[in-house]
Design a protein around this motif. Structure first.
Motif, mmCIF file in Angstrom:
data_model
loop_
_atom_site.group_PDB
_atom_site.id
_atom_site.type_symbol
_atom_site.label_atom_id
_atom_site.label_comp_id
_atom_site.label_asym_id
_atom_site.label_seq_id
_atom_site.Cartn_x
_atom_site.Cartn_y
_atom_site.Cartn_z
ATOM 1 N N PRO A 124 0.607 -1.491 -0.046
ATOM 2 C CA PRO A 124 0.439 -0.068 -0.370
ATOM 3 C C PRO A 124 0.915 1.160 -0.162
ATOM 4 O O PRO A 124 0.237 2.330 -0.734
ATOM 5 N N THR A 125 1.834 1.106 0.187
ATOM 6 C CA THR A 125 2.778 2.979 0.238
ATOM 7 C C THR A 125 3.576 2.988 -0.728
ATOM 8 O O THR A 125 3.558 4.210 -0.842
ATOM 9 N N MET A 126 4.098 1.311 -1.852
ATOM 10 C CA MET A 126 4.726 2.024 -3.393
ATOM 11 C C MET A 126 2.998 2.391 -3.941
ATOM 12 O O MET A 126 3.111 2.756 -4.803
ATOM 13 N N GLN A 127 1.980 1.764 -3.510
ATOM 14 C CA GLN A 127 0.946 2.293 -4.227
ATOM 15 C C GLN A 127 0.104 3.927 -3.447
ATOM 16 O O GLN A 127 0.332 4.426 -4.620
ATOM 17 N N ALA A 128 0.947 4.097 -2.424
ATOM 18 C CA ALA A 128 0.406 5.723 -2.487
ATOM 19 C C ALA A 128 1.279 6.373 -3.035
ATOM 20 O O ALA A 128 1.286 7.739 -3.213
ATOM 21 N N LEU A 129 2.604 6.290 -2.943
ATOM 22 C CA LEU A 129 3.851 7.004 -4.075
ATOM 23 C C LEU A 129 3.614 7.084 -5.150
ATOM 24 O O LEU A 129 4.100 8.327 -5.235
ATOM 25 N N GLN A 135 3.050 13.550 -5.137
ATOM 26 C CA GLN A 135 4.759 13.250 -6.620
ATOM 27 C C GLN A 135 5.809 13.376 -5.252
ATOM 28 O O GLN A 135 5.745 13.492 -4.072
ATOM 29 N N ASP A 136 7.072 12.958 -5.671
ATOM 30 C CA ASP A 136 8.263 12.683 -4.517
ATOM 31 C C ASP A 136 8.584 14.281 -4.421
ATOM 32 O O ASP A 136 9.222 14.331 -3.268
ATOM 33 N N ASP A 137 8.418 15.138 -4.914
ATOM 34 C CA ASP A 137 9.366 16.411 -3.965
ATOM 35 C C ASP A 137 8.031 17.071 -3.771
ATOM 36 O O ASP A 137 8.300 18.236 -3.855
ATOM 37 N N THR A 138 7.853 16.463 -2.835
ATOM 38 C CA THR A 138 6.643 16.868 -1.425
ATOM 39 C C THR A 138 6.855 16.440 -0.173
ATOM 40 O O THR A 138 7.482 15.398 -0.386
ATOM 41 N N LEU A 139 6.209 17.126 0.568
ATOM 42 C CA LEU A 139 5.805 16.480 1.961
ATOM 43 C C LEU A 139 5.231 15.291 2.203
ATOM 44 O O LEU A 139 6.501 14.111 2.773
ATOM 45 N N ILE A 140 4.401 14.963 1.807
ATOM 46 C CA ILE A 140 3.967 13.683 1.986
ATOM 47 C C ILE A 140 4.554 12.220 0.690
ATOM 48 O O ILE A 140 4.623 11.721 1.370
ATOM 49 N N GLY A 141 5.001 12.799 -0.510
ATOM 50 C CA GLY A 141 5.731 11.712 -0.728
ATOM 51 C C GLY A 141 6.848 11.309 -0.060
ATOM 52 O O GLY A 141 6.953 10.312 -0.086
ATOM 53 N N GLU A 142 7.627 12.839 0.558
ATOM 54 C CA GLU A 142 8.871 12.250 0.847
ATOM 55 C C GLU A 142 8.224 11.091 2.010
ATOM 56 O O GLU A 142 9.386 10.379 2.817
ATOM 57 N N MET A 143 7.604 11.768 3.149
ATOM 58 C CA MET A 143 7.213 11.025 4.373
ATOM 59 C C MET A 143 6.204 9.439 3.731
ATOM 60 O O MET A 143 7.080 8.288 4.617
ATOM 61 N N PHE A 144 5.670 9.246 2.631
ATOM 62 C CA PHE A 144 5.430 8.056 2.344
ATOM 63 C C PHE A 144 6.160 6.935 1.683
ATOM 64 O O PHE A 144 7.036 6.270 2.318
#
Length: 253
Positions: A80-85, A89-98
């Motif tokens: 589920p983490t890879m699905q959420a990633l 977007q990678d260059d965002t706070l939420i993307g970094e936390m995932f």
């Protein structure tokens, strides 16, 4: 994908999940890279951009985690983490936390703190709520308030802040601070609690009250001071231990 990235994918997807995916892969003549696409379904769309992003995740993990610390991930965390990633977007706070959840899922030094609940909880958070957690992961923040008191109605009113240490300029919508606090409290991550007893605010003038032959002089209460602080719960500390790294600070400067 490079051989190293393919090996890392084996760790992330775990042997148990590969056993399930293997017959499908053989049937359609797929490579392990194609199996990764199946793992990410239904949100995965096989584009060149997403393939590149997956390779970048694996490359970062291989650089940031020593080989001796790599361990098989639990599929109920990594998948589920890879699905959420894939959806962030990678260059965002939420993307970094995932990404940090994914990275922790294959790090034996972090795996004990990780939980299948974490990707599901993070999916429910806004950017501002994530900013809140990054800030609270450093320290609690005091907030002091005053309220007026109507003695005749036995009622407090006119609540106002007299101190707020929270750096509200970090938020996109600082007017929603209390809404964010309530939501984080609902998720058992953080909240606002009193850290010491309230103090009454007394009128400067004394009043005299008479009861038969007896009279007393007292100061009338006209308000109260409330001493609270925003802070993480114990579960919130564990969540932040997995989701938040120093790199997260770069997204809230």
């Amino acid at each position: 994908m490079t051989n190293e990235q393919l090996e890392l994918l084996k760790v992330i997807t775990t042997e148990a999940y590969k056993d399930v995916a293997s017959p499908i892969a053989k049937q359609i003549g797929s490579t392990l890279q194609e199996v990764a696409k199946l793992i990410l379904s239904p949100v995965y769309y096989p584009t060149k951009l997403l393939n590149t992003r997956i390779e970048n995740w694996f490359e970062r993990i291989s650089k940031e985690i020593p080989t001796d610390n790599l361990i098989e991930a639990a599929p109920n965390i990594s998948i589920p983490t890879m699905q959420a990633l894939a959806l962030n977007q990678d260059d965002t706070l939420i993307g970094e936390m995932f990404f940090n959840i994914l990275k922790s899922s294959v790090n034996k030094e972090k795996q004990q703190f990780n939980s299948p609940a974490f990707p599901k909880i993070l999916e429910q958070l806004t950017r501002d709520e994530c900013v809140f957690l990054v800030l609270l992961n450093k320290q609690p923040y005091k907030i002091h308030q005053e309220q007026d008191f109507d003695e005749t109605k036995n009622m407090f009113y006119n609540n106002r802040e007299i101190l707020n240490e929270l750096p509200v300029q970090k938020f996109d919508y600082p007017e929603n601070i209390w809404l964010y606090s309530d939501h984080l409290n609902h998720l058992n991550l953080a909240g606002c609690w009193q850290y010491k007893n309230q103090e009454p605010i007394l009128d400067a003038e004394k009043i005299t009250e008479t009861n038969g032959a007896f009279s007393t002089t007292r100061q009338r209460q006209i308000g109260t001071r409330i001493f609270s602080e925003f802070r993480l719960t114990e579960f919130g500390k564990m969540f932040c231990n997995v989701c938040i790294t120093e790199k997260c600070d770069d997204f809230i400067k």
